[in-house]
Scaffold this active site. Structure first.
Site, mmCIF file in Angstrom:
data_model
loop_
_atom_site.group_PDB
_atom_site.id
_atom_site.type_symbol
_atom_site.label_atom_id
_atom_site.label_comp_id
_atom_site.label_asym_id
_atom_site.label_seq_id
_atom_site.Cartn_x
_atom_site.Cartn_y
_atom_site.Cartn_z
ATOM 1 N N SER A 130 -9.674 1.650 2.857
ATOM 2 C CA SER A 130 -8.799 2.406 1.973
ATOM 3 C C SER A 130 -7.731 1.565 1.282
ATOM 4 C CB SER A 130 -8.092 3.507 2.769
ATOM 5 O OG SER A 130 -7.209 2.927 3.738
ATOM 6 N N LYS A 145 0.857 -1.184 0.000
ATOM 7 C CA LYS A 145 0.000 0.000 0.000
ATOM 8 C C LYS A 145 0.893 1.234 0.000
ATOM 9 C CE LYS A 145 -3.893 1.957 2.659
ATOM 10 N NZ LYS A 145 -4.721 1.785 3.877
ATOM 11 N N SER A 186 -9.856 -0.480 7.136
ATOM 12 C CA SER A 186 -9.242 -0.314 5.813
ATOM 13 C C SER A 186 -8.512 -1.528 5.262
ATOM 14 C CB SER A 186 -8.289 0.883 5.823
ATOM 15 O OG SER A 186 -9.032 2.069 5.744
#
Lengths: 385, 485
Positions: free
Chosen positions: B151, B76, B175
């Site tokens: 996210s 990420k 997330s």
């Protein structure tokens, strides 16, 4: 940390200033305005270093008291606990002064203004004086003081508004989730307490009680840490049981001949070419009668010049005091025989003539005769016994 | 190759069935081919990845191979990785090349894992749909008109589309778990403090926690073995003995007590989601587990509490983006305050601005006690609810998300609807508990449903064992999005 107090001395009057608390912060960067025309330089070199803020109660009543307080605090931090170099120009030690005024006789404090980042004792005093006059002026004109943060401009010798209280609310402080509560164990506190350097004040008390020094001598020794340390290391290197009065002699020698030579050469005591151990040995030789005080000065010169060990200097230069009474009697006889006039003068009551005779013996022995013994022998011989 | 588990990839690399370079090149090719469709990655650097793969092959040849050596992992874009553009999905960091590695990245590198690329995400991890990214929305491999969740949507979609064997993400309010659920993969948020936050760009420091995303519980365990560990540079990192998160994978679940909080099955959840979760719970009963009804009475306050605390911390954490030292700076400005204002106004997207405003508001004088302090109190009540529940059961189960993947754009105009998507995930963050999401079925439109498991503190190994047993008995986690071969 909460509580505590600091004693200051202003014009011979003692005064206690209470401490509110001390807390740790991290220092931020600082803005630089000089040498950046129309721009601001940001110096982050200090960012993140620990910053100790010490907050006092509103106990000071004049700019002089504030400066005296700051000086005591400065000394405490720089010399006693040695946690800061105290360089004010570089901002290692700086003051925020909260100033308020009130009519004579009133016992409620007026609205205060805070002057930030004062970086010299002189500026601290001047800023407070200016600020007090400013506030008095406002009040006498019937105005009101607005609580605010102000900056001191040393060039113009005035304070200027930086931000008012309303804006201060925008700080939006909240507990930093990255700073967890610290558990301070009693054990940890005790460890730190026991590893703290002894304060100069405690040393002063101890010098009087443990070494029997006069308060005045103890005060002089503890006026700076290097003096106290040199003294103490010297005393520790001696056998105080064998020489019970040596501490006083070491104190006098530290404060006298060593300090003045160190000052002449612009050295701190920790940097002089003589170690406390060598110093101690020399004073022992005085105490045990090996050399006289005046010869000791000569030895000290040699030590300072690089000949480290007093014993080898004494041996090499034959400086050992003559304490052998037979030998001394011969020198005295020689002087009496060669100075008939002074002998007659003394016998007729002129005491001064005696000193001259002692001086002659010392001269004859190149200062090595034990002056006490010489006095005794001469007195005996001249009294005709 | 792209459908194999970490364990079998590791075995193949070890047996020289193929090299890490070949494996990495295979994924790079897939990404080149398919990423335009899903927008999973913000930054790719095949040259750098292949160099790492070469080094990994040498490590294995030298007999220094570890389970993850040579395996490509997608990261990420919230993790700082030295020499990599690290944007956090934001324009304000669109020019930021990290000069250092996050702790997690250090550990992955030391284990010989290959950085496959930096994945797309909601800007500063603020979002539940991966639509707020400066780099455009991520698309769900199960239906490209739908969001993959967020996210960590880029990481989840990359794993789902078989563009990466596994990925790492972060979970502040769900997330990792919510995108895992919406993308039909597995994701674990560990106990707060198990994975260091050093070098993980801060959103809400008391809630943020890094964790793995993968295709099976076993893969998550292998990844967590590398990610977890004490790090003195994160003051909330926990100093604990190293533990092997695979150690309970073989353990039978018979007699296990599963708590089913009524609040997780209340009206808010879509019927398809409830049905799939209940079926999965039935599967656990078949495996010999017992179920108990439990209550989390304060859980309904999680979303409001979360949306006070997380923005409050974010408003403080994001104050550092001022255009002075790094990141985006407005090209034109009148003076210093104007430079700050313009850089931030131009550098942050609308959702980030909204949260900074909320956070600033709740921390301001006069509101602080009513919002921030009150929220902290309720946070403690929520944690206490869990403590009570764990006296009666080993693990809690329920849906990860009230709905399956929603349409791109559907909730962008209504932040409250978007925030309510976090209703089942935020409680674990507020309490600091570990949470896991695994695929457990599909809705009527063929979109995946996630089963959430919440364990007691440091219950990761146990939860992964339970999930593994479920995955031995079912094949939901092996299902592939349509069109993926």
């Amino acid at each position: 940390m909460k509580g505590g107090s600091i004693t200051i001395d202003v014009d011979g009057r003692k005064k206690t200033v209470r401490l509110t608390r001390a807390h740790l912060e991290e220092d931020a960067g600082k803005s630089l305005h000089e040498s950046f025309r129309d721009l601001t330089g940001i110096d982050l070199n200090r960012a993140g270093t620990p910053l100790l803020e010490i907050v006092s109660e509103p106990d000071m009543r004049s700019a002089q008291e504030a400066a005296a307080y700051a000086r005591v605090l400065h000394k405490l931090i720089v010399e006693d606990i040695q946690i800061c170099d105290g360089n004010m120009q570089e901002g290692s030690f700086r003051c925020d002064a909260n100033v308020s005024v009130r009519p004579a006789g009133s016992d409620t404090l007026g609205t205060r203004c805070e002057i930030k980042n004062l970086n010299s004792f002189r500026f601290l005093e001047r800023a407070i004086e200016f600020e007090a006059r400013r506030q008095i002026g406002i009040l006498e004109d019937g105005g009101k003081i607005v609580q605010e943060t102000r900056l001191y401009d040393a060039e113009r010798d005035e304070t200027r508004s930086m931000r008012t209280k309303e804006e201060a609310h925008d700080y939006r402080y909240f507990p930093d989730p990255d700073l967890l509560p610290l558990e301070v164990s009693d054990k940890w506190i005790e460890e730190i307490r026991s590893s703290m350097p002894e304060s100069l004040e405690a040393k002063r008390r101890r010098y009087v009680s443990e070494y029997g020094l006069s308060l005045d001598t103890a005060l002089q020794l503890t006026s700076a840490r290097d003096k106290a340390e040199f003294f103490e290391k010297s005393v520790r290197a001696t056998d105080i049981k064998l020489f019970p009065k040596i501490a006083e002699d070491i104190a006098n020698s530290t404060l006298g001949v060593l300090m003045s030579r160190a000052n002449d050469e612009g050295l701190e005591l920790s940097r002089i070419p003589i170690t406390p151990q060598q110093h101690a040995k020399l004073r022992e030789r005085v105490a045990d009668g090996t050399v006289s005080t005046s010869i000791a000065k000569e030895i000290l010169d040699a030590m300072w010049a690089g000949e480290r060990d007093p014993d080898s200097i004494i041996a090499k230069r034959g400086l050992k005091q003559i304490s052998d009474s037979g030998e001394l009697e011969r020198f005295c006889d020689q002087v009496i025989a060669g100075n008939a006039q002074q002998v007659a003068d003394y016998r007729s009551g002129k005491e001064k003539a005696f000193n001259s005779l002692v001086g002659q013996v010392m001269k004859l022995t190149q200062g090595k005769a034990n002056p006490q013994q010489v006095t005794e022998i001469l007195k005996r011989k001249l009294s005709g016994r | 190759m792209h459908n194999a588990t970490l364990k079998s990839l590791s075995a193949s690399l070890s047996a020289r069935a193929f090299s890490s370079v070949e494996l990495t090149r295979h994924f790079v090719n897939r990404i080149n081919q398919l990423n335009p469709k899903y927008n999973c990655f913000i930054t790719l650097d095949p040259e750098r990845s292949l160099k790492q793969a070469e080094a990994a092959d040498r490590m294995r040849s030298a007999g220094r191979g570890q389970p993850l050596t040579g395996i490509p992992i997608a990261q990420k874009d919230i993790f700082c990785a030295q020499g990599w553009l690290t944007t956090c999905g934001s324009k304000i960091l669109s020019n930021f090349t990290s000069p250092y590695d996050a702790h997690v990245v250090e550990r992955l590198n030391a284990a010989g894992a290959v950085t496959l690329g930096k994945t797309n995400m909601d800007e500063f991890a603020m979002g539940s749909s991966s639509e707020t990214s400066y780099y455009g929305p991520v698309r769900n491999p199960w239906d490209v008109d739908k969001v993959p969740g967020g996210s960590s949507g880029g990481s989840a979609a990359a794993v789902a589309a078989r563009l990466a064997p596994s990925a790492i993400g972060t979970d502040t309010g769900g997330s990792i778990r919510q995108p895992a659920a919406l993308s039909g993969i597995c994701g674990l948020k560990p106990t707060y403090g198990v994975v260091s936050r050093y070098g993980m760009i801060a959103f809400a420091s008391s809630l943020d926690q890094g964790g793995p995303l993968g295709r099976s519980a076993e893969d998550l365990a292998l990844l967590l073995n590398v990610m977890a560990g004490f790090d003195p540079r994160d003051s909330t990192s926990l100093e604990r003995e190293w533990e092997d998160y695979t150690r309970e994978l073989g353990k039978a679940v018979k007699g296990l007590k599963i708590g089913l909080p009524e609040e997780f099955f209340a009206k808010g959840a879509a019927p398809d989601v409830v049905r799939a979760v209940e079926t999965a719970v039935g599967e656990f009963r078949k495996l010999g587990c017992e179920t108990v009804e439990v209550g989390l009475p304060n859980m309904k306050l999680s979303v409001p509490v979360y949306y006070v605390l997380a923005p409050a911390e974010a408003s403080s954490n994001l104050a550092r983006y001022d255009g002075v030292r790094y990141g985006y700076r407005a090209p034109e400005y009148a003076d210093l305050p104007d430079m700050y204002k313009k850089s931030r106004a131009q550098g942050f997207g609308p959702e980030v601005k909204r949260r900074i405003l909320i956070g600033t508001y709740v921390l301001s004088h006069g509101y602080y006690d009513a919002y921030y302090i009150q929220a902290q109190r309720v946070r403690r009540l929520i944690a206490r609810d869990f403590a009570e529940v764990f006296k009666r059961c080993d693990v809690i189960m329920g849906p990860t998300s009230p709905t399956t993947a929603f349409r791109i754009g559907e909730k962008m105009g209504d932040p409250v609807q978007m925030y309510l998507n976090d209703i089942y995930t935020t409680p674990a963050n507020l309490a600091g508990l570990p949470g896991l999401s695994i695929p457990c079925g599909f809705d009527g439109k063929g979109l995946p449903v996630g089963l959430q498991m919440i364990g007691n503190y440091f219950g990761e190994a146990k939860m992964l064992g339970i999930a593994h047993q479920f995955q031995q008995a079912t094949d939901w986690h092996q299902r592939m999005p349509p069109g993926i071969q």
